[in-house]
Design a protein around this motif. Structure first.
Motif, PDB file in Angstrom:
ATOM      1  N   MET A  60       0.904  -1.156  -0.059  1.00 31.63           N
ATOM      2  CA  MET A  60      -0.286   0.211   0.051  1.00 31.63           C
ATOM      3  C   MET A  60       0.906   1.183  -0.146  1.00 31.63           C
ATOM      4  O   MET A  60       1.913   1.352   0.643  1.00 31.63           O
ATOM      5  N   SER A  61       0.497   2.029  -0.779  1.00 33.29           N
ATOM      6  CA  SER A  61       1.109   3.446  -0.735  1.00 33.29           C
ATOM      7  C   SER A  61       0.064   4.497  -0.680  1.00 33.29           C
ATOM      8  O   SER A  61      -0.834   4.585  -1.194  1.00 33.29           O
ATOM      9  N   SER A  62       0.575   5.447   0.245  1.00 32.46           N
ATOM     10  CA  SER A  62      -0.352   6.567   0.735  1.00 32.46           C
ATOM     11  C   SER A  62       0.319   7.781   1.350  1.00 32.46           C
ATOM     12  O   SER A  62       1.464   7.745   1.997  1.00 32.46           O
ATOM     13  N   HIS A  63      -0.308   8.866   1.162  1.00 33.73           N
ATOM     14  CA  HIS A  63       0.196  10.078   2.085  1.00 33.73           C
ATOM     15  C   HIS A  63      -0.588   9.955   3.188  1.00 33.73           C
ATOM     16  O   HIS A  63      -0.117  10.880   4.140  1.00 33.73           O
ATOM     17  N   GLN A  64      -1.596   9.421   3.562  1.00 35.32           N
ATOM     18  CA  GLN A  64      -2.525   9.448   4.352  1.00 35.32           C
ATOM     19  C   GLN A  64      -1.946   8.590   5.593  1.00 35.32           C
ATOM     20  O   GLN A  64      -2.160   7.205   5.702  1.00 35.32           O
ATOM     21  N   MET A  65      -0.795   9.068   6.641  1.00 42.23           N
ATOM     22  CA  MET A  65      -0.149   8.435   7.526  1.00 42.23           C
ATOM     23  C   MET A  65      -1.192   7.419   8.370  1.00 42.23           C
ATOM     24  O   MET A  65      -0.794   6.250   8.752  1.00 42.23           O
ATOM     25  N   ALA A  66      -2.112   8.063   8.808  1.00 41.67           N
ATOM     26  CA  ALA A  66      -3.148   7.477   9.775  1.00 41.67           C
ATOM     27  C   ALA A  66      -3.719   6.020   9.098  1.00 41.67           C
ATOM     28  O   ALA A  66      -3.963   5.089   9.875  1.00 41.67           O
ATOM     29  N   THR A  67      -3.938   6.067   7.836  1.00 41.26           N
ATOM     30  CA  THR A  67      -4.549   4.866   7.044  1.00 41.26           C
ATOM     31  C   THR A  67      -3.402   3.840   7.154  1.00 41.26           C
ATOM     32  O   THR A  67      -3.638   2.572   7.539  1.00 41.26           O
ATOM     33  N   ILE A  68      -2.267   4.084   6.926  1.00 36.82           N
ATOM     34  CA  ILE A  68      -1.051   3.280   6.527  1.00 36.82           C
ATOM     35  C   ILE A  68      -0.915   2.759   8.115  1.00 36.82           C
ATOM     36  O   ILE A  68      -0.970   1.556   8.263  1.00 36.82           O
ATOM     37  N   GLU A  69      -0.914   3.541   9.028  1.00 33.27           N
ATOM     38  CA  GLU A  69      -0.709   2.969  10.423  1.00 33.27           C
ATOM     39  C   GLU A  69      -1.808   1.891  10.905  1.00 33.27           C
ATOM     40  O   GLU A  69      -1.345   1.142  11.554  1.00 33.27           O
ATOM     41  N   GLU A  70      -3.122   2.433  10.377  1.00 34.70           N
ATOM     42  CA  GLU A  70      -4.105   1.428  10.556  1.00 34.70           C
ATOM     43  C   GLU A  70      -3.933   0.019  10.106  1.00 34.70           C
ATOM     44  O   GLU A  70      -4.338  -0.782  10.498  1.00 34.70           O
ATOM     45  N   PHE A  71      -3.271  -0.100   8.878  1.00 34.72           N
ATOM     46  CA  PHE A  71      -3.237  -1.486   7.928  1.00 34.72           C
ATOM     47  C   PHE A  71      -1.715  -2.035   8.356  1.00 34.72           C
ATOM     48  O   PHE A  71      -1.789  -3.220   8.215  1.00 34.72           O
ATOM     49  N   CYS A  72      -1.065  -1.301   8.051  1.00 34.82           N
ATOM     50  CA  CYS A  72       0.592  -1.945   7.978  1.00 34.82           C
ATOM     51  C   CYS A  72       1.273  -2.452   9.168  1.00 34.82           C
ATOM     52  O   CYS A  72       1.194  -2.116  10.198  1.00 34.82           O
ATOM     53  N   THR A  73       2.170  -3.449   8.618  1.00 30.56           N
ATOM     54  CA  THR A  73       2.888  -3.998   9.823  1.00 30.56           C
ATOM     55  C   THR A  73       4.498  -3.748   9.270  1.00 30.56           C
ATOM     56  O   THR A  73       5.237  -3.696  10.336  1.00 30.56           O
ATOM     57  N   ASP A  74       4.639  -3.696   8.072  1.00 33.09           N
ATOM     58  CA  ASP A  74       6.157  -3.072   7.693  1.00 33.09           C
ATOM     59  C   ASP A  74       6.135  -2.074   6.687  1.00 33.09           C
ATOM     60  O   ASP A  74       5.058  -1.991   6.065  1.00 33.09           O
ATOM     61  N   LEU A  75       7.343  -1.471   6.871  1.00 37.98           N
ATOM     62  CA  LEU A  75       7.127  -0.153   5.716  1.00 37.98           C
ATOM     63  C   LEU A  75       8.659   0.204   5.255  1.00 37.98           C
ATOM     64  O   LEU A  75       9.494  -0.227   5.917  1.00 37.98           O
ATOM     65  N   THR A  76       8.298   0.928   4.177  1.00 37.92           N
ATOM     66  CA  THR A  76       9.660   1.363   3.758  1.00 37.92           C
ATOM     67  C   THR A  76       9.421   3.112   3.677  1.00 37.92           C
ATOM     68  O   THR A  76       8.297   3.372   2.790  1.00 37.92           O
ATOM     69  N   ILE A  77      10.403   3.843   4.185  1.00 38.44           N
ATOM     70  CA  ILE A  77      10.159   5.192   3.707  1.00 38.44           C
ATOM     71  C   ILE A  77      11.102   5.705   2.654  1.00 38.44           C
ATOM     72  O   ILE A  77      12.406   5.440   2.964  1.00 38.44           O
ATOM     73  N   LEU A  78      10.498   6.413   1.704  1.00 40.33           N
ATOM     74  CA  LEU A  78      11.403   6.778   0.437  1.00 40.33           C
ATOM     75  C   LEU A  78      11.515   8.388   0.345  1.00 40.33           C
ATOM     76  O   LEU A  78      10.627   8.902   0.530  1.00 40.33           O
ATOM     77  N   ASN A  79      12.749   8.714   0.124  1.00 40.31           N
ATOM     78  CA  ASN A  79      12.802  10.243  -0.019  1.00 40.31           C
ATOM     79  C   ASN A  79      13.820  10.559  -1.097  1.00 40.31           C
ATOM     80  O   ASN A  79      14.888   9.988  -1.068  1.00 40.31           O
ATOM     81  N   ARG A  80      13.215  11.217  -2.115  1.00 42.69           N
ATOM     82  CA  ARG A  80      14.103  11.299  -3.362  1.00 42.69           C
ATOM     83  C   ARG A  80      15.096  10.171  -3.765  1.00 42.69           C
ATOM     84  O   ARG A  80      16.291  10.274  -3.657  1.00 42.69           O
ATOM     85  N   SER A  81      14.195   9.170  -3.965  1.00 44.61           N
ATOM     86  CA  SER A  81      14.727   7.788  -4.577  1.00 44.61           C
ATOM     87  C   SER A  81      15.500   6.804  -3.690  1.00 44.61           C
ATOM     88  O   SER A  81      15.806   5.926  -3.940  1.00 44.61           O
ATOM     89  N   LYS A  82      15.996   7.396  -2.442  1.00 47.36           N
ATOM     90  CA  LYS A  82      16.533   6.787  -1.593  1.00 47.36           C
ATOM     91  C   LYS A  82      15.661   6.183  -0.316  1.00 47.36           C
ATOM     92  O   LYS A  82      14.618   6.692   0.143  1.00 47.36           O
ATOM     93  N   THR A  83      16.220   4.931   0.260  1.00 47.02           N
ATOM     94  CA  THR A  83      15.347   4.315   1.444  1.00 47.02           C
ATOM     95  C   THR A  83      15.883   5.012   2.670  1.00 47.02           C
ATOM     96  O   THR A  83      17.164   5.102   2.900  1.00 47.02           O
TER      97      THR A  83
END
Lengths: 454, 313
Positions: free
Chosen positions: B196-219
């Motif tokens: 799942m990809s979203s800008h709505q952090m609350a939504t992501i927090e509700e569903f996800c167990t693991d994550l990657t945060i990207l910024n300007r192509s980098k992890t």
């Protein structure tokens, strides 16, 4: 087929066709087209007006008042199969007396040949009110009398019967080079070659420009409706493009088949209405086109269909490449120039090569991939290139189509997610090169990982 | 079994747009791909789904390269649409057919999802007053939210094993947001792999167990959300009182992040510092309305990580 890049072609093809024919305007357009085709010859015959010649006559007696001063020989009338048993009675009676005679005999007719100040001689035909004679019947007899009058005039000038028959013969002009004359070969004349080239290349021009607009629209519709990404997890781009081009093929050739079918019906209706030989004669006279000089044989129709399909496929895949570079409707204006230029080059080549009358030029344009689809087939049926050269031209066309199909697939795949303006050819090839390098590297990695697993 | 992305790399000309992205899912669950605009999320998803050629890296599904043939993928793209002039039913049947679902089965599934997504009135036009059926609805006759329901149906029709949802809730009203959320919960419950990809952090927090945060192509951050939060510790402190505490809080060495009325959002170094502040407040006999020490939210972690990366550049 499961792992093929073409999985889903049939579904895309069926869906594209289904949606096309579901549109009411398309169905109405096709119906109108069919009606126009069916009405073509009968309407032409009606507009053309006048009478048509009959195959058999109801006239058994002809009262002829000849005021021309030239003695008409009844044998000249009897020469015509339809009037071989006609009784010809010369008379000097006035119109009232003739009218009475015609009223009394339903199989009688009268003709008056009189001097006309403006038109020379005028032949007027009459038949009774309740007569079995028709307008067309009388018209046919008038034509026979016209020929008989001319023969009478010629005889008065001392022209023999043999000379008269020679004068009735039709003449054709043919230009033959000395070397061909020696070899006993006879090529199609320039006018016929020019006509065949023009007619064929015009057909290709229509086919490609029609296909272009459909293909542009179909190449763009997923981009415009933002469906590309959803669709690409279901079907490979190559299958998507192939399905769409196949659908356009059926739409176009289906349309052409419908028109041809309509024209066949139209011809049959026109035939029932009267003599239709004027159609062929009209074309022959208008374009100085001599069909007897064309190289027709039983396989020519198959060759024609093959050549038309190859020409269409070349245009369709080329349009696919150009159309794939469009992201919005405005882009199609710029893109269509590229296709129209290609078509015009072929069309003008086909128009001008007959004028050059050079075997070398004919062979070159027949084999050159850009012009081959426009001129190879007409050059063959006009005897400008041999059958072997036509086969070579077809092989070149097939190779060109395969190359364009592959390129179209790559460009379509690459440009589906592209959202800029129409790239210039150099930009497009640079993008393709970069993409190809990435794909090759991915394939190498895939092979490497399989090797490691093994 | 599982899904993995290794060293995914993409550049346009000299510009690197995805820089060696790696992550994996050993079993069903929800993985979040977060990032600022232009961080490379959508490009990564497109490479995962073979829509874009990769300049490097591999994507594997159950040990082999992920292809359309070996993995049943459902994808709700961020840039989504429908054929505007075609009927909804035609489009749904078309997509189902492309995914190899038989017509009869597709009709059953459309019926199910139509009811589940409360979209039956668009799919099966009701009968008119004279008893004749109304014309089937075309996509351009639907609102954006209702079109989104059909788009979600397109993604779910093939009953995918791997479901990729890019901004699934954007543009939805609260009622439809809840409807979509309930469906996502159902799909998670069915044991599917979700990215799942979203800008709505609350939504992501509700569903996800693991994550990657990207910024300007980098992890810039990767891992299990619970562990990441735990790693940060309880450093967020919320204090609310009936009088001004600014001097007191600053005197205890605590950083005030925001100050509205007598409510303070603070950052502490740890539980000890928070306890010390609480003790001071109590000793001074000040009445507290709220004193809450908590882990940072995903939103705060995201802003911090992306902010750090911005500062480094």
């Amino acid at each position: 087929m499961k792992n093929s890049k073409f999985r889903g072609v049939g579904t895309v093809f069926r869906y594209t066709l289904q949606q096309h024919y579901k549109t009411a305007s398309v169905r109405i357009f096709l119906l109108v087209l069919f009606v126009i085709a069916v009405a073509a010859f009968p309407v032409f015959m009606t507009i053309r007006g006048g009478n048509e010649e009959v195959d058999s006559t109801q006239i058994q007696t002809l009262y002829l008042r000849n005021e021309s001063g030239f003695a008409i020989d009844a044998a000249d009338i009897h020469k015509d199969e339809r009037y071989k048993s006609l009784t010809v009675t010369e008379t000097a009676e006035d119109n009232d007396a003739l009218a009475k005679k015609l009223s009394a005999d339903e199989h009688a007719a009268a003709a008056v040949i009189a001097l006309d100040d403006v038109k020379g001689y005028q032949i007027k035909g009459f038949y009774g009110e309740a007569s079995a004679v028709s307008d067309d019947d009388m018209y046919t007899l008038n034509n026979v009398l016209e020929d008989a009058l001319r023969d009478a005039q010629l005889r008065t000038l001392g022209v023999t019967q043999g000379q008269i028959e020679l004068l009735h013969g039709r003449s054709f002009t043919t230009v033959i080079r000395a070397d061909e004359l020696k070899a006993g070969e006879e090529q199609t004349d320039t006018a016929t070659h020019a006509f065949v080239n023009l007619a064929y290349s015009y057909m290709i021009l229509l086919l490609i420009t029609l296909a272009m607009s459909y293909i542009f629209q179909l190449c763009m519709e997923e981009k415009v409706s933002k469906l590309v990404e959803s669709l690409l997890v279901s079907v490979e781009p190559m299958a998507l493009l192939a399905g769409k081009i196949l659908a356009v093929t059926v739409i176009l050739f289906g349309g052409i088949a419908l028109i041809v079918f309509g024209l066949v019906i139209s011809y049959q209706i026109a035939k029932g209405m009267g003599d239709v030989s004027f159609i062929k004669e009209g074309i022959v006279e208008m374009f100085e086109f001599d069909p007897s000089k064309l190289h027709f044989h039983p396989g020519t129709l198959c060759l024609l269909i093959l050549c038309l399909l190859l020409a269409y496929a070349t245009g369709a895949f080329y349009s696919g490449i150009v159309g794939s570079c469009c992201s919005k409707t405005e882009d199609t204006q710029q893109a269509s120039i590229a296709v129209v230029m290609f078509v015009m080059i072929g069309y003008f080549t086909a128009s001008f090569t007959p004028m050059i009358e050079s075997d070398g030029a004919n062979l070159f344009v027949s084999l050159f991939p850009l012009t081959s689809i426009f001129v190879a087939f007409p050059n063959y049926i006009c005897g400008k290139i041999s059958f072997a050269m036509l086969l070579l031209a077809i092989a070149i066309q097939i190779a060109t189509v395969l190359l364009l199909a592959r390129l179209a697939g790559s460009v379509y795949r690459m440009m589906l997610l592209y959202r800029g303006g129409v790239p210039k050819p150099a930009q497009l090839f640079a993008m393709l090169k970069e993409n190809r390098a990435a794909e090759k590297a991915a394939a190498a990695r895939k092979e490497g990982s399989h090797g490691n697993e093994a | 079994m599982g899904f993995s992305v290794r060293e995914l790399y993409k550049k346009y000309g000299e510009k690197v747009v995805v820089d060696h992205l790696s992550f994996s899912m050993d079993g069903p669950g929800v993985y979040a791909l977060l990032g600022t605009n232009g961080a490379g999320k959508t490009t990564s998803i497109r490479m995962i789904l073979n829509m874009l050629a990769k300049d490097g890296g591999t994507v594997e599904w159950n040990g082999g390269p992920l292809t359309l043939q070996n993995c049943n993928v459902g994808y709700l793209a961020e840039e989504r649409g429908l054929y505007p002039k075609n009927t909804l039913m035609d489009q749904l049947l078309y997509f189902a057919s492309l995914r190899g679902v038989s017509r009869a089965e597709a009709k059953k599934r459309i019926q199910y999802w139509g009811e589940r997504l409360e979209a039956t009135e668009y799919l099966y036009p009701p009968q008119g007053a004279r008893g004749n059926a109304a014309k089937p609805k075309k996509a351009d006759q639907l609102s954006k939210g209702n079109q989104q329901k059909i788009q979600l149906m397109l993604a779910l029709l093939s009953d995918p094993e791997l479901l990729i949802l890019d901004e699934p809730l954007s543009g939805l009203d609260p009622v439809n947001t809840d409807l979509f959320k309930s469906i996502i919960h159902e799909e998670i419950g069915k044991g599917k792999y979700l990215i799942m990809s979203s800008h709505q952090m609350a939504t992501i927090e509700e569903f996800c167990t693991d994550l990657t945060i990207l910024n300007r192509s980098k992890t810039v951050l990767q891992g299990n959300l619970a562990e990441i939060k735990k790693g940060y510790g309880r450093i967020n402190l919320f204090v609310k009182a009936e009088q001004d505490l600014r001097a007191l809080i600053e005197g205890a060495g605590v950083t005030i992040l925001s100050d509205v009325g007598f409510s303070y959002q603070c950052r502490v170094t740890g539980e000890e510092q928070a306890n010390a502040l609480l003790k001071t407040i109590v000793e001074k006999g000040i009445t507290l309305i709220a004193f809450e020490l908590r882990e940072p939210s995903l939103h705060e972690i995201f802003v911090e990580k992306v902010g750090d990366a911005h500062e480094e550049q």
